[in-house]
Design a protein around this motif. Structure first.
Motif: not given
Length: 140
Positions: A106-109, A133
């Motif tokens: 999981r990233g920021r977006s 997203k």
């Protein structure tokens, strides 16, 4: 635009109401920081012409469950948009099913998830991978 209040028998799907998941009979089981589990009961109104649970129903259950894993770290604040999902069917689905989703990165977006659907005998009937997203929910 007006908002209709949830029906008295509406199911909370980890903080949100999802009428289509209620329509197919998907039930929430577990949500923790990176996992989501749901239960899909075998019913005569979700089968194909052979009497197996319809593949589209399985894909819908995957989409919700994997998306639940994607937003599991902050389910009240975040929603998701499906970017991509790939599904592989191994066996016909003929019993109640457990849908298991995991967020693997999981990233920021973006969130990357994978999962499987398992029948009551423990047989994996399908697997999926998806990218979502992450979006901040707007107040109602």
């Amino acid at each position: 635009m007006t908002s209709t209040p949830p029906s008295p028998d509406a199911i909370s799907y980890f903080g949100i109401e999802v009428p289509f998941m209620q329509h197919i009979g998907l039930r929430p089981l577990l949500l923790d920081s990176d996992r989501c589990h749901t239960l899909l009961a075998m019913r005569p109104d979700i089968v194909n012409s052979r009497g197996d649970i319809h593949g589209g129903t399985l894909m819908s259950a995957f989409d919700f469950t994997l998306s639940g894993a994607a937003r599991a770290h902050d389910p009240e604040r975040l929603g998701v948009i499906t970017v991509d999902m790939t599904t592989h069917f191994y066996e016909p689905a003929r019993t109640d099913l457990t849908v298991i989703g995991r967020c693997t990165r999981r990233g920021r977006s973006l969130a990357f998830c994978e999962g499987e659907i398992v029948d009551t005998a423990g047989t994996v009937v399908a697997v999926a991978r998806a990218v979502f997203k992450l979006v901040v929910r707007q107040p109602a």
